[in-house]
Design an enzyme around this catalytic site. Sequence first.
Site, PDB file in Angstrom:
ATOM      1  N   ASP A   9      45.132  45.527  25.421  1.00 50.67           N
ATOM      2  CA  ASP A   9      45.055  46.278  26.672  1.00 50.67           C
ATOM      3  C   ASP A   9      45.896  45.526  27.707  1.00 50.67           C
ATOM      4  O   ASP A   9      46.162  44.323  27.556  1.00 50.67           O
ATOM      5  CB  ASP A   9      43.592  46.354  27.116  1.00 50.67           C
ATOM      6  CG  ASP A   9      43.434  46.982  28.484  1.00 50.67           C
ATOM      7  OD1 ASP A   9      43.970  48.082  28.692  1.00 50.67           O
ATOM      8  OD2 ASP A   9      42.782  46.368  29.334  1.00 50.67           O
ATOM      9  N   ASP A  11      45.884  46.102  31.813  1.00 48.02           N
ATOM     10  CA  ASP A  11      45.212  45.799  33.078  1.00 48.02           C
ATOM     11  C   ASP A  11      43.861  45.123  32.831  1.00 48.02           C
ATOM     12  O   ASP A  11      42.990  45.679  32.154  1.00 48.02           O
ATOM     13  CB  ASP A  11      45.005  47.081  33.889  1.00 48.02           C
ATOM     14  CG  ASP A  11      46.327  47.678  34.345  1.00 48.02           C
ATOM     15  OD1 ASP A  11      46.976  47.071  35.212  1.00 48.02           O
ATOM     16  OD2 ASP A  11      46.713  48.733  33.818  1.00 48.02           O
ATOM     17  N   GLU A  18      43.441  44.199  37.927  1.00 51.77           N
ATOM     18  CA  GLU A  18      42.267  44.901  38.450  1.00 51.77           C
ATOM     19  C   GLU A  18      41.709  44.206  39.688  1.00 51.77           C
ATOM     20  O   GLU A  18      41.282  44.849  40.637  1.00 51.77           O
ATOM     21  CB  GLU A  18      41.210  45.036  37.351  1.00 51.77           C
ATOM     22  CG  GLU A  18      41.686  45.963  36.248  1.00 51.77           C
ATOM     23  CD  GLU A  18      40.636  46.234  35.198  1.00 51.77           C
ATOM     24  OE1 GLU A  18      39.646  45.471  35.127  1.00 51.77           O
ATOM     25  OE2 GLU A  18      40.804  47.202  34.450  1.00 51.77           O
ATOM     26  N   GLY A  40      30.621  51.147  42.212  1.00 51.56           N
ATOM     27  CA  GLY A  40      31.269  52.247  41.499  1.00 51.56           C
ATOM     28  C   GLY A  40      32.762  52.321  41.694  1.00 51.56           C
ATOM     29  O   GLY A  40      33.377  53.353  41.413  1.00 51.56           O
ATOM     30  N   ARG A  59      37.955  60.229  54.670  1.00 52.49           N
ATOM     31  CA  ARG A  59      36.687  60.676  55.250  1.00 52.49           C
ATOM     32  C   ARG A  59      36.102  59.616  56.180  1.00 52.49           C
ATOM     33  O   ARG A  59      35.534  59.925  57.230  1.00 52.49           O
ATOM     34  CB  ARG A  59      35.683  61.008  54.142  1.00 52.49           C
ATOM     35  CG  ARG A  59      35.976  62.303  53.395  1.00 52.49           C
ATOM     36  CD  ARG A  59      34.803  62.719  52.533  1.00 52.49           C
ATOM     37  NE  ARG A  59      34.556  61.751  51.458  1.00 52.49           N
ATOM     38  CZ  ARG A  59      35.126  61.806  50.262  1.00 52.49           C
ATOM     39  NH1 ARG A  59      35.992  62.769  49.980  1.00 52.49           N
ATOM     40  NH2 ARG A  59      34.828  60.924  49.339  1.00 52.49           N
ATOM     41  N   ALA A  60      36.250  58.345  55.789  1.00 50.09           N
ATOM     42  CA  ALA A  60      35.698  57.255  56.592  1.00 50.09           C
ATOM     43  C   ALA A  60      36.473  57.057  57.892  1.00 50.09           C
ATOM     44  O   ALA A  60      35.879  56.789  58.944  1.00 50.09           O
ATOM     45  CB  ALA A  60      35.695  55.960  55.785  1.00 50.09           C
ATOM     46  N   PRO A 118      57.463  46.864  33.880  1.00 48.34           N
ATOM     47  CA  PRO A 118      58.007  45.948  34.895  1.00 48.34           C
ATOM     48  C   PRO A 118      57.207  44.651  35.048  1.00 48.34           C
ATOM     49  O   PRO A 118      57.794  43.588  35.300  1.00 48.34           O
ATOM     50  CB  PRO A 118      57.958  46.781  36.185  1.00 48.34           C
ATOM     51  CG  PRO A 118      57.982  48.192  35.730  1.00 48.34           C
ATOM     52  CD  PRO A 118      57.193  48.205  34.454  1.00 48.34           C
ATOM     53  N   ASP A 167      39.160  44.446  27.879  1.00 54.45           N
ATOM     54  CA  ASP A 167      38.350  43.831  28.931  1.00 54.45           C
ATOM     55  C   ASP A 167      37.271  44.767  29.447  1.00 54.45           C
ATOM     56  O   ASP A 167      36.481  44.379  30.308  1.00 54.45           O
ATOM     57  CB  ASP A 167      39.235  43.403  30.110  1.00 54.45           C
ATOM     58  CG  ASP A 167      39.658  44.594  30.961  1.00 54.45           C
ATOM     59  OD1 ASP A 167      39.348  44.597  32.175  1.00 54.45           O
ATOM     60  OD2 ASP A 167      40.273  45.519  30.417  1.00 54.45           O
TER      61      ASP A 167
END
Length: 221
Positions: A9, A11, A18, A40, A59-60, A118, A167
């Site tokens: 994998d 990322d 991440e 979340g 929205r915030a 890249p 991961d």
Amino acid sequence: MAIEALIFDFDGLLMDTETTLLDSWRWEWRQHGLTLDESGFFAPHGGDVSDLRYAELARAVGAGYDRAASHARRSAYREEVHAALGLAPGIASWLAEAERRGLRLAVASSSPSTWVRPHLERTGDLARFEVLACGDEVAGHKPDPAVYQLALSRLGLSPEQAVAFEDSPHGVDAAHAAGLRCVAIPNPFTPESSYAHADVLLPSAATTILSEVLSRVVRVH
């Protein structure tokens, strides 16, 4: 059947993009005097959920939010961080050992090739990988096994001849769905208990040499 290839994998496994992703969003929320709710944040599947994250920020912030400017600012910040980002601890040693052992190397990522390639070019590691299979080449993201199936097809190998390295729990699910054995190195954003189904579980690639990892994989099966 002997192990002939390792499929990684990208990322969070080959490179800790991440953490930089989360950090860039924290940073962008702070530019508006706000604090990101991190619960979340990482979706239980691969793929890009940027639209949802920008919608939440819009929205915030409320009226006057400029998504284009927000995206440009956050991306520039993350690119600065990535300029100094290398392979995750222990991974370079694993890749070197794999090459000495004559093992073939591949990447299977839900991210697009325009993202994966890249980064590996920047660190000088792209040439190590015989095969890249990426999310923009398949219809489904992990836990869908499509990207692993594509990597195996390009390698010309059966699942029994390769081992996957992941991961995330959904990455382990994708590898298993493709018939692969899977070594998991949990990312810092997911409880370790979520990886009980991995064939081998490690705290870091820096804790164990590759030959021992593969011996453990073989002993499990």
